[in-house]
Motif scaffolding. Structure first.
Motif, PDB file in Angstrom:
ATOM      1  N   SER A 105       0.850  -1.185   0.000  1.00  0.00           N
ATOM      2  CA  SER A 105       0.000   0.000   0.000  1.00  0.00           C
ATOM      3  C   SER A 105       0.884   1.231   0.000  1.00  0.00           C
ATOM      4  N   GLY A 106       0.261   2.358  -0.150  1.00  0.00           N
ATOM      5  CA  GLY A 106       1.043   3.579  -0.128  1.00  0.00           C
ATOM      6  C   GLY A 106       0.175   4.815  -0.242  1.00  0.00           C
ATOM      7  N   TYR A 107       0.842   5.933  -0.114  1.00  0.00           N
ATOM      8  CA  TYR A 107       0.209   7.233  -0.282  1.00  0.00           C
ATOM      9  C   TYR A 107       1.093   8.051  -1.213  1.00  0.00           C
ATOM     10  N   ILE A 108       0.489   8.650  -2.218  1.00  0.00           N
ATOM     11  CA  ILE A 108       1.191   9.543  -3.131  1.00  0.00           C
ATOM     12  C   ILE A 108       0.599  10.932  -2.961  1.00  0.00           C
ATOM     13  N   ALA A 109       1.444  11.904  -2.687  1.00  0.00           N
ATOM     14  CA  ALA A 109       1.012  13.294  -2.594  1.00  0.00           C
ATOM     15  C   ALA A 109       1.197  13.932  -3.966  1.00  0.00           C
ATOM     16  N   VAL A 110       0.136  14.543  -4.473  1.00  0.00           N
ATOM     17  CA  VAL A 110       0.115  15.079  -5.824  1.00  0.00           C
ATOM     18  C   VAL A 110       0.036  16.602  -5.779  1.00  0.00           C
ATOM     19  N   ASP A 111       0.984  17.237  -6.468  1.00  0.00           N
ATOM     20  CA  ASP A 111       1.008  18.690  -6.603  1.00  0.00           C
ATOM     21  C   ASP A 111       0.889  19.008  -8.091  1.00  0.00           C
ATOM     22  N   GLY A 112      -0.317  19.328  -8.536  1.00  0.00           N
ATOM     23  CA  GLY A 112      -0.538  19.560  -9.967  1.00  0.00           C
ATOM     24  C   GLY A 112      -0.454  18.239 -10.709  1.00  0.00           C
ATOM     25  N   ASP A 113       0.566  18.107 -11.573  1.00  0.00           N
ATOM     26  CA  ASP A 113       0.752  16.837 -12.284  1.00  0.00           C
ATOM     27  C   ASP A 113       2.062  16.160 -11.879  1.00  0.00           C
ATOM     28  N   LYS A 114       2.597  16.573 -10.728  1.00  0.00           N
ATOM     29  CA  LYS A 114       3.860  15.995 -10.255  1.00  0.00           C
ATOM     30  C   LYS A 114       3.706  15.409  -8.857  1.00  0.00           C
ATOM     31  N   PHE A 120       5.407   4.253   0.997  1.00  0.00           N
ATOM     32  CA  PHE A 120       4.907   2.922   0.690  1.00  0.00           C
ATOM     33  C   PHE A 120       5.042   2.022   1.912  1.00  0.00           C
ATOM     34  N   ASN A 121       4.163   1.015   1.970  1.00  0.00           N
ATOM     35  CA  ASN A 121       4.165   0.072   3.083  1.00  0.00           C
ATOM     36  C   ASN A 121       3.927  -1.322   2.520  1.00  0.00           C
ATOM     37  N   HIS A 122       4.157  -2.348   3.318  1.00  0.00           N
ATOM     38  CA  HIS A 122       3.961  -3.727   2.862  1.00  0.00           C
ATOM     39  C   HIS A 122       3.515  -4.589   4.023  1.00  0.00           C
ATOM     40  N   GLU A 123       2.934  -5.731   3.686  1.00  0.00           N
ATOM     41  CA  GLU A 123       2.496  -6.672   4.717  1.00  0.00           C
ATOM     42  C   GLU A 123       3.561  -7.713   5.028  1.00  0.00           C
ATOM     43  N   GLY A 124       4.404  -8.071   4.065  1.00  0.00           N
ATOM     44  CA  GLY A 124       5.365  -9.132   4.349  1.00  0.00           C
ATOM     45  C   GLY A 124       6.411  -9.316   3.277  1.00  0.00           C
ATOM     46  N   GLU A 125       6.996  -8.242   2.780  1.00  0.00           N
ATOM     47  CA  GLU A 125       8.036  -8.383   1.763  1.00  0.00           C
ATOM     48  C   GLU A 125       9.367  -8.770   2.411  1.00  0.00           C
ATOM     49  N   THR A 126      10.279  -9.278   1.605  1.00  0.00           N
ATOM     50  CA  THR A 126      11.561  -9.780   2.087  1.00  0.00           C
ATOM     51  C   THR A 126      12.421  -8.648   2.629  1.00  0.00           C
ATOM     52  N   ALA A 127      12.899  -8.826   3.859  1.00  0.00           N
ATOM     53  CA  ALA A 127      13.761  -7.815   4.483  1.00  0.00           C
ATOM     54  C   ALA A 127      15.008  -7.602   3.628  1.00  0.00           C
ATOM     55  N   GLY A 128      15.375  -6.338   3.443  1.00  0.00           N
ATOM     56  CA  GLY A 128      16.562  -6.000   2.665  1.00  0.00           C
ATOM     57  C   GLY A 128      16.331  -5.985   1.174  1.00  0.00           C
ATOM     58  N   LEU A 129      15.203  -6.521   0.723  1.00  0.00           N
ATOM     59  CA  LEU A 129      14.878  -6.509  -0.707  1.00  0.00           C
ATOM     60  C   LEU A 129      13.554  -5.767  -0.906  1.00  0.00           C
ATOM     61  N   GLY A 130      12.455  -6.499  -1.038  1.00  0.00           N
ATOM     62  CA  GLY A 130      11.156  -5.863  -1.253  1.00  0.00           C
ATOM     63  C   GLY A 130      10.741  -4.932  -0.139  1.00  0.00           C
ATOM     64  N   ALA A 131      11.207  -5.213   1.084  1.00  0.00           N
ATOM     65  CA  ALA A 131      10.858  -4.357   2.224  1.00  0.00           C
ATOM     66  C   ALA A 131      11.438  -2.957   2.083  1.00  0.00           C
TER      67      ALA A 131
END
Length: 197
Positions: A105-114, A120-131
């Motif tokens: 999951s995640g949150y993106i803050a949008v300013d105009g079109d940028k 970003f967050n995760h439930e169980g990605e590999t530590a040191g890689l996907g995490a």
């Protein structure tokens, strides 16, 4: 009573299971309001992180959230937060997707079109890689200033193995191709149809 009798063992076990179940249910109910409050505070902190406001304790985060978040709405199943930072109107969009081992999951803050900021967050990605999508503030900051949509309104913000257009592309997390692909798909799905909100 004969403690070696099978009926004694079954009755004893049943009573023990009922007592333990009752105690667990009682503790769960007693702690639930505190758990709900902690989840709510964590969500507020994640929204602030996407606005590049970090390193706040609980009370500071609560106060800052109330200061910058002006309203919340739900459109097309997405939570959108209307915020104001230094007189600038910023939208924060809640995103959900799938990584290698579970939900991301995640949150993106949008300013105009940028992109103004990302978290970003995760439930169980590999530590040191996907995490690293959560753990690496440096990787999240690579999104700042990236273009989100093209002139036709299609999402061009992407996570790729080889950056060919630095205006709208972010280099994927090394060794976490599937998680990075999940973030890319989450961005494409979560940001479509939001250009003129």
């Amino acid at each position: 009573m004969n403690t070696n009798n099978n009926s004694y063992i079954i009755i004893y076990s049943a009573i023990l299971v009922v007592v333990v179940a009752f105690l667990l249910a009682f503790v769960y109910q007693a702690l639930k309001p505190m758990q709900d409050k902690n989840v709510e505070l964590d969500t507020k902190k994640q929204i602030l992180y996407s606005l590049n406001i970090r390193d706040l304790d609980g009370a500071e985060a609560e106060a800052k959230y109330n200061e910058v978040v002006k309203s919340e709405k739900t459109e097309d199943g997405k939570n959108i937060y209307c915020c104001s930072i230094d007189g600038k109107d910023i939208l924060v969009v809640n995103l959900k997707g799938m990584g290698l081992w579970g939900g991301i999951s995640g949150y993106i803050a949008v300013d105009g079109d940028k992109v103004y900021g990302a978290y970003f967050n995760h439930e169980g990605e590999t530590a040191g890689l996907g995490a690293e999508i959560k753990d690496s503030r440096e990787w999240q900051e690579k999104f700042i200033g990236k273009k989100i949509w093209d002139e036709q309104g299609s999402v061009v913000l992407s996570v790729v193995k080889k950056v060919e257009n630095p205006e709208s592309q972010v280099d994927c997390v090394t060794g976490a191709t599937l998680t990075s692909n999940g973030v890319d798909a989450m961005l494409k799905e979560g940001l479509k149809n939001l250009q003129n909100k």
